[in-house]
Design an enzyme around this catalytic site. Sequence first.
Site, mmCIF file in Angstrom:
data_model
loop_
_atom_site.group_PDB
_atom_site.id
_atom_site.type_symbol
_atom_site.label_atom_id
_atom_site.label_comp_id
_atom_site.label_asym_id
_atom_site.label_seq_id
_atom_site.Cartn_x
_atom_site.Cartn_y
_atom_site.Cartn_z
ATOM 1 N N SER A 146 0.873 -1.156 -0.085
ATOM 2 C CA SER A 146 0.041 -0.071 -0.022
ATOM 3 C C SER A 146 0.921 1.141 -0.038
ATOM 4 O O SER A 146 2.017 0.996 0.427
ATOM 5 C CB SER A 146 -1.025 0.124 1.231
ATOM 6 O OG SER A 146 -1.471 1.380 1.535
ATOM 7 N N TYR A 159 -0.942 -0.720 10.440
ATOM 8 C CA TYR A 159 -1.226 -0.997 8.883
ATOM 9 C C TYR A 159 -0.142 -0.466 8.192
ATOM 10 O O TYR A 159 0.539 -1.339 7.255
ATOM 11 C CB TYR A 159 -2.513 -0.022 8.438
ATOM 12 C CG TYR A 159 -2.959 -0.278 7.031
ATOM 13 C CD1 TYR A 159 -3.724 -1.739 6.945
ATOM 14 C CD2 TYR A 159 -2.581 0.465 5.960
ATOM 15 C CE1 TYR A 159 -3.977 -1.779 5.599
ATOM 16 C CE2 TYR A 159 -3.140 0.184 4.851
ATOM 17 C CZ TYR A 159 -3.558 -0.912 4.624
ATOM 18 O OH TYR A 159 -4.006 -1.244 3.257
HETATM 19 N N1 LIG Z 1 -8.736 -0.348 -0.784
HETATM 20 C C1 LIG Z 1 -8.017 0.296 -0.991
HETATM 21 O O1 LIG Z 1 -7.788 1.806 -1.082
HETATM 22 C C2 LIG Z 1 -6.381 -0.215 -0.515
HETATM 23 C C3 LIG Z 1 -5.079 0.524 -0.630
HETATM 24 C C4 LIG Z 1 -4.072 0.168 -0.728
HETATM 25 C C5 LIG Z 1 -4.008 -1.321 -0.294
HETATM 26 N N2 LIG Z 1 -4.989 -2.070 -0.071
HETATM 27 C C6 LIG Z 1 -4.885 -3.430 0.273
HETATM 28 O O2 LIG Z 1 -5.436 -4.282 -0.842
HETATM 29 C C7 LIG Z 1 -5.931 -5.507 -0.190
HETATM 30 C C8 LIG Z 1 -7.485 -5.757 -0.363
HETATM 31 O O3 LIG Z 1 -8.231 -4.501 -0.088
HETATM 32 P P1 LIG Z 1 -9.550 -4.053 -0.307
HETATM 33 O O4 LIG Z 1 -9.991 -2.636 0.047
HETATM 34 O O5 LIG Z 1 -9.951 -4.880 -1.367
HETATM 35 O O6 LIG Z 1 -10.466 -5.011 1.090
HETATM 36 P P2 LIG Z 1 -11.758 -5.489 1.465
HETATM 37 O O7 LIG Z 1 -12.098 -5.490 2.852
HETATM 38 O O8 LIG Z 1 -12.711 -5.206 0.527
HETATM 39 O O9 LIG Z 1 -11.212 -7.041 0.950
HETATM 40 C C9 LIG Z 1 -10.424 -7.631 1.757
HETATM 41 C C10 LIG Z 1 -10.518 -9.425 1.462
HETATM 42 O O10 LIG Z 1 -9.547 -9.957 2.393
HETATM 43 C C11 LIG Z 1 -10.275 -11.009 3.027
HETATM 44 N N3 LIG Z 1 -9.709 -11.531 4.334
HETATM 45 C C12 LIG Z 1 -9.480 -10.533 5.527
HETATM 46 N N4 LIG Z 1 -9.050 -11.372 6.534
HETATM 47 C C13 LIG Z 1 -8.746 -12.459 5.795
HETATM 48 C C14 LIG Z 1 -7.835 -13.663 6.204
HETATM 49 N N5 LIG Z 1 -7.489 -13.561 7.607
HETATM 50 N N6 LIG Z 1 -7.613 -14.677 5.565
HETATM 51 C C15 LIG Z 1 -8.151 -14.579 4.086
HETATM 52 N N7 LIG Z 1 -8.761 -13.647 3.825
HETATM 53 C C16 LIG Z 1 -9.050 -12.748 4.509
HETATM 54 C C17 LIG Z 1 -11.655 -10.499 3.125
HETATM 55 O O11 LIG Z 1 -12.777 -11.454 3.351
HETATM 56 C C18 LIG Z 1 -11.964 -9.842 2.055
HETATM 57 O O12 LIG Z 1 -12.399 -10.825 0.707
HETATM 58 C C19 LIG Z 1 -5.724 -5.398 1.450
HETATM 59 O O13 LIG Z 1 -4.317 -6.078 1.593
HETATM 60 C C20 LIG Z 1 -5.456 -3.879 1.570
HETATM 61 O O14 LIG Z 1 -4.579 -3.739 2.772
HETATM 62 C C21 LIG Z 1 -6.312 -1.475 -0.270
#
Ligand SMILES: NC(=O)c1ccc[n+]([C@@H]2O[C@H](COP(=O)([O-])OP(=O)(O)OC[C@H]3O[C@@H](n4cnc5c(N)ncnc54)[C@H](O)[C@@H]3O)[C@@H](O)[C@H]2O)c1
Length: 255
Positions: A146, A159
């Site tokens: 991220s 985070y």
């Molecule tokens: N949305 C953003 O702006 C953003 C920015 C930078 C990085 N990220 C990273 O991208 C990834 C996805 O983010 P998102 O926004 O799609 O989040 P989200 O919450 O929509 O999806 C996260 C997914 O991970 C699964 N999950 C959570 N804990 C878990 C575990 N212990 N084992 C297996 N699966 C698990 C959830 O069920 C879900 O399907 C994350 O790693 C997040 O940190 C997101």
Amino acid sequence: MFQISLKGKYGLITGASQGIGRACAYKLGEADIEGLIIVDLVKGEEGEETEKNLKDMGVDVKYITGDASSEEVIKKAVDIAIDSWGRLDIIVNVAGISFMTSLETTSFDQWNKVMEVNLRSVFLTMKYGSIPMKKQKSGSIVSMSSISGVTGGSTGPEYGASKAGIIALTKYAAKQLGPYNIRVNAVAPGTIATDMIKRNYSKLTDEERQKKIDAIHMKRLGDPAEVGKAVLFLASDMGSYVSGEILMVTGARMS
Ligand SMILES: NC(=O)c1ccc[n+]([C@@H]2O[C@H](COP(=O)([O-])OP(=O)(O)OC[C@H]3O[C@@H](n4cnc5c(N)ncnc54)[C@H](O)[C@@H]3O)[C@@H](O)[C@H]2O)c1
């Protein structure tokens, strides 16, 4: 038109029931990946839909409902890939969580949980997934860092630290696995319109939200599919000499 093809390739992705992970899985499916193991904590309607859509694309999907930070679950996922297909070509680490905390409010449990889910899960897929990849002398591992891992971010100390850990782990693994023709990279998204962001943004005031959008020079949030495209590039042979890199997907968000 030139098209990226993952024909003959098999993958494992964590956290793909929804959001960015689902978008990444769809990109792999659109590129004709033959089989994909999904490890997600939940299935639910979202996961059912993801699985169905991938199957409709012709992907052999195996959905494991389990915790990606569990050694047992990741070992099982790799075993299933080898038992079913005899190989594992691509790993995409997306499972992640965040709490809107601060130095003052982050609890010890929250710190540990975020480190486990965001960072340990990546270590585990690298540790166990690289075993068959080494034997094949090929593979590509892409993990979701991220912008917070680069700038420190604002979603809590644990985070950004977990996402910075992914960057170091990516570079370390790229060095160790490079001689086996295994590439290891990370994608560092900025602000992407997913449930995680909607949840976090709902806790902000209008003014705070606007300030965040203003900090993105393209003046919009990213779409999960735009992260999926970056992951597909790194996962596929298009990125055949790219390893140890962190690809920022931020719409020119610099801080
Ligand atoms: N949305 C953003 O702006 C953003 C920015 C930078 C990085 N990220 C990273 O991208 C990834 C996805 O983010 P998102 O926004 O799609 O989040 P989200 O919450 O929509 O999806 C996260 C997914 O991970 C699964 N999950 C959570 N804990 C878990 C575990 N212990 N084992 C297996 N699966 C698990 C959830 O069920 C879900 O399907 C994350 O790693 C997040 O940190 C997101």
